[in-house]
Design a protein around this motif. Structure first.
Motif, short mmCIF file in Angstrom:
data_model
loop_
_atom_site.label_atom_id
_atom_site.label_comp_id
_atom_site.label_asym_id
_atom_site.label_seq_id
_atom_site.Cartn_x
_atom_site.Cartn_y
_atom_site.Cartn_z
N TYR A 114 173.34 -8.63 23.15
CA TYR A 114 173.36 -7.24 23.67
C TYR A 114 172.90 -7.15 25.12
CZ TYR A 114 174.48 -5.92 18.93
OH TYR A 114 175.12 -5.81 17.73
N ILE B 8 170.16 -7.81 26.67
CA ILE B 8 168.90 -7.04 26.76
C ILE B 8 168.18 -7.37 28.07
CG2 ILE B 8 166.60 -6.77 25.71
CD1 ILE B 8 168.90 -5.38 24.12
N MET C 11 165.46 -3.53 23.98
CA MET C 11 165.19 -3.83 22.57
C MET C 11 163.87 -3.13 22.22
SD MET C 11 164.49 -7.54 20.78
CE MET C 11 166.14 -8.18 21.04
N CYS D 244 168.46 -2.55 19.03
CA CYS D 244 169.03 -2.82 20.36
C CYS D 244 169.70 -1.54 20.85
CB CYS D 244 170.05 -3.95 20.29
SG CYS D 244 169.29 -5.50 19.79
#
Length: 704
Positions: A365, A367, A315, A329
């Motif tokens: 996502y 991350i 990110m 992202c």
């Protein structure tokens, strides 16, 4: 040429000759240093770079000789002796001195005197034999010459020019300028209170020996003069200089000698000193440029070879107050998956909403790391991120955003993200810098990255040339994944360049990823030479042949295959198998073109194929109690990151807007010859606060 290069580099003549041959065949420095070690005698890229530099210098000298010989021939003044002197000189200054007497401007005082027929009188005076020079001069009173004094003055102008053109006289004054010149500055009184002049306050009244002045000070003084805040003067002992000239020219003490003494004084003040002071300043400027460019090049190399996090989902956050924090992202390959703006700071103060959003995006996502730009609101954003409870472990990094705004408004960024504005592109750049600093920074003009000193004051073409070499060497030292690399990154691969990089990129878009190095030959206009120079620096991660993801050159594949065959194994069996590789007797594989140097490199590469030479990125945390310069106190110990290196010390980011300076004298208790031997760019260090000057926003630090 070979003799000239050997004289300047002290390298072996055969090595120089072979390297020049390779350069003439359009081979690149990375290729020669890595894959032609037997031919060059194992020269490294710095030594090959020196050969390139002196080869170009020699070629420039030869070009100038040709132009001068042509000009002299056209003037019909080229004697055999003069031609020989010009052809045998190996120094540009000496060459220009030889040409000086023939480089006439039609408007000089001496030329006017010649037109008035005063050259014979000048010759009589220079013979230093005539007794009654006034009577002799009277014979020349005619036309525009209306008095004896006018005749003598005209003759002195001719003598002044002769004195100015004497190589021995010029060299003597050069020598005095080199050893004894003092450079002094005075503020221009009307500008003393100008706000912009204050940064040059130290140089309002300064004096120092020119040859001892460090490069950064010379460039600072030059800039202050250019901006109109100070006057600069270079001086030597005039009486001593005049005495030295007189010793060379005067042979008597009669009336002729008086005229010659006046001519010498005029030549010195009007012709010699101004021209040779300018030359001395130019030499000092070239030296200062070279030093500053060298500092910039070292910094850029360290920056480009900065620690990558690798292929992780990141990110990227470009922090801000009023305009909010731009969040993106990215997937593990740096592709943009999502973007959003959050407003955790004043005036909106929506920190609760921001924390929720960051948490849900990190989850959605998957991350693995967060990169926060180190500009405005960076500390506040970092503090906010550290309050977020992530479901999985997320590493938090503060990333230098120098040059990100330049990238986001560039043609490259518009091509990559045509549907997004500059703020989104900037955040992507911050995120990608964490994944792979090299791949991202090559998209930005190196001068905009903000490392080095006085980069806008040095010779821009020399700077650009040196920085291009650094970028090329770094890119090729690391190697490039041909299936994910941007056009910018591909263009720096040995032998590729802008046009072929575009062709590779377009071919990949149309035909999908390359599956082997051989497939690279299908790219339009990529011929045998480009393949030879570039193939080994291009990596293919999932290739059928494991050597395609290594630094082994395709021309050496048959050697590796023979090694595997002799051991009764496959090439794949050799990869990473140190025990097996130890059994290979390299002498069995030596040929006329391949020796032990190349074979050693092949074995090292097979042990750890495609190994990234860079260290992996490490998390770093500033002192959370230090928010502004007002929070600093003398004696504090603080964590910091080196963010710039100069000849006079290094600058350190301690987590506030202003960087602190560790002066070269505070880097070590012993003498520091080279700052780079003590610290490197982006190194994490502990510093001690020595002094805080809040009004001037200056912080003095010591390496702890």
């Amino acid at each position: 040429m070979i003799k000239y290069i050997v004289q300047h580099t002290q390298l072996q003549e055969q090595s120089v000759k072979n390297t020049v041959d390779l350069l003439n065949q359009d081979c690149t420095i990375p290729f020669i240093s890595r894959y032609r070690k037997e031919v060059t005698g194992n020269l490294d890229e710095v030594q090959i770079g020196d050969i390139v530099k002196f080869k170009e210098q020699f070629e420039a000298l030869e070009k100038r000789k040709k132009a001068i010989l042509k000009a002299l021939d056209e003037q019909e003044v080229l004697t055999q002796e003069l031609k020989q002197k010009i052809e045998s000189t190996t120094d540009l200054t000496a060459l220009e001195d030889l040409y000086l007497p023939f480089k006439k401007s039609r408007k000089t005082k001496a030329e006017k005197a010649r037109q008035n027929g005063l050259e014979p009188l000048a010759k009589i005076i220079m013979s230093q034999n005539a007794q009654d020079i006034e009577s002799i001069a009277y014979k020349y009173v005619k036309g525009d010459i209306d008095s004896t004094e006018a005749a003598l003055e005209g003759a002195r102008h001719i003598i002044s020019e002769w004195v100015n053109e004497r190589t021995d006289v010029r060299n003597n004054i050069r020598h005095q300028l080199e050893r004894f010149a003092m450079i002094s500055t005075k503020v221009i009184k009307t500008k003393a209170d100008d706000e912009n002049a204050q940064k040059f306050r130290d140089y309002f009244d300064w004096e120092e020996s020119l040859n001892r002045m460090p490069s950064h000070r010379f460039l600072a003084i030059s800039r202050a003069e250019k901006e109109g805040f100070i006057r600069v003067k270079v001086s030597i002992d005039d009486d001593r200089a005049l005495a030295k000239i007189e010793q060379r020219i005067m042979r008597s003490h009669n009336a002729c000698a008086e005229q010659i003494a006046l001519a010498i004084k005029d030549a010195y003040k009007r012709l010699l000193l101004p021209s040779l002071v300018n030359e001395a300043l130019q030499i000092a400027k070239d030296k200062a440029d070279e030093s500053a460019i060298s500092v910039f090049a070292k910094n850029l190399k360290q920056l480009l070879l900065g620690s990558p996090l690798g292929e992780k989902r990141v990110m990227g956050i470009d922090p801000g107050f009023r305009t909010g924090c731009k969040v993106v992202c990215l997937d593990a390959q740096g592709q943009l998956k999502y973007n959003e703006t959050i407003y955790p700071h004043p005036p909106k103060n929506d920190s609760v909403g921001a924390v929720k959003k960051i948490s849900s995006l990190a989850d959605a996502y998957k991350i693995e790391a967060i990169a926060i730009g180190n500009g405005t609101a960076s500390r506040e954003t970092e503090a906010l991120i550290r309050k977020v409870h992530f479901k999985n472990e997320v590493q938090v990094f503060v990333v230098s955003e120098a040059g990100a705004s330049i990238y986001s408004a560039s043609k490259i960024a518009r091509e990559e993200f045509p549907n997004y504005d500059v703020t989104v592109r900037g955040s992507v750049s911050i995120g990608r810098r964490l994944q792979d600093p090299l791949a991202e920074l090559v998209k930005i003009d190196a001068k905009s990255i903000g490392v080095g000193q006085y980069q806008h004051d040095v010779d821009q073409s020399k700077l650009q040339k040196q920085l291009d070499v650094v970028v090329e060497n770094c890119v090729n030292a690391v190697g490039v994944n041909i299936n994910t690399a941007s056009k910018s990154l591909l263009s720096y691969v040995s032998g590729i360049g802008d046009k072929l990089a575009e062709n590779i990129f377009n071919y990949r878009q149309e035909n999908g990823p390359f599956t082997s190095r051989n497939a690279i030959k299908k790219v339009p206009r990529l011929g045998g030479k480009a393949f030879e120079q570039g193939a080994a620096f291009l990596r293919i991660k999932t290739a059928k042949n494991p050597l395609d993801d290594s630094a082994v050159h395709p021309e050496s594949y048959p050697i590796v295959m023979q090694m595997a065959k002799d051991l009764g194994k496959s090439v794949q069996d050799l990869i990473g198998n140190a025990e097996l590789l130890k059994k290979i007797n390299l002498k069995n594989y030596c040929t006329e073109t391949v020796g032990l140097l190349t074979l050693d490199d092949i074995i090292k590469e097979l042990e750890k194929p495609g190994l990234d030479i860079r260290e992996q990125a490490k998390v770093f945390t500033f002192n959370q109690n230090i928010k502004t310069i007002n929070d600093l106190r003398e004696g504090q110990l603080l964590p910091g990151i080196v963010n710039n290196i100069t000849n006079f010390g290094c600058f350190v980011d301690v987590g506030i807007k202003e960087s602190g300076l560790i002066h070269v004298s505070n880097l070590s208790d012993s003498f520091v010859k080279d700052v780079n031997e003590h610290v490197s760019l982006h190194q994490q260090i502990i510093v001690k606060v020595l002094e805080v000057d809040v009004p001037r926003k200056r912080i003095q630090l010591k390496l702890h």
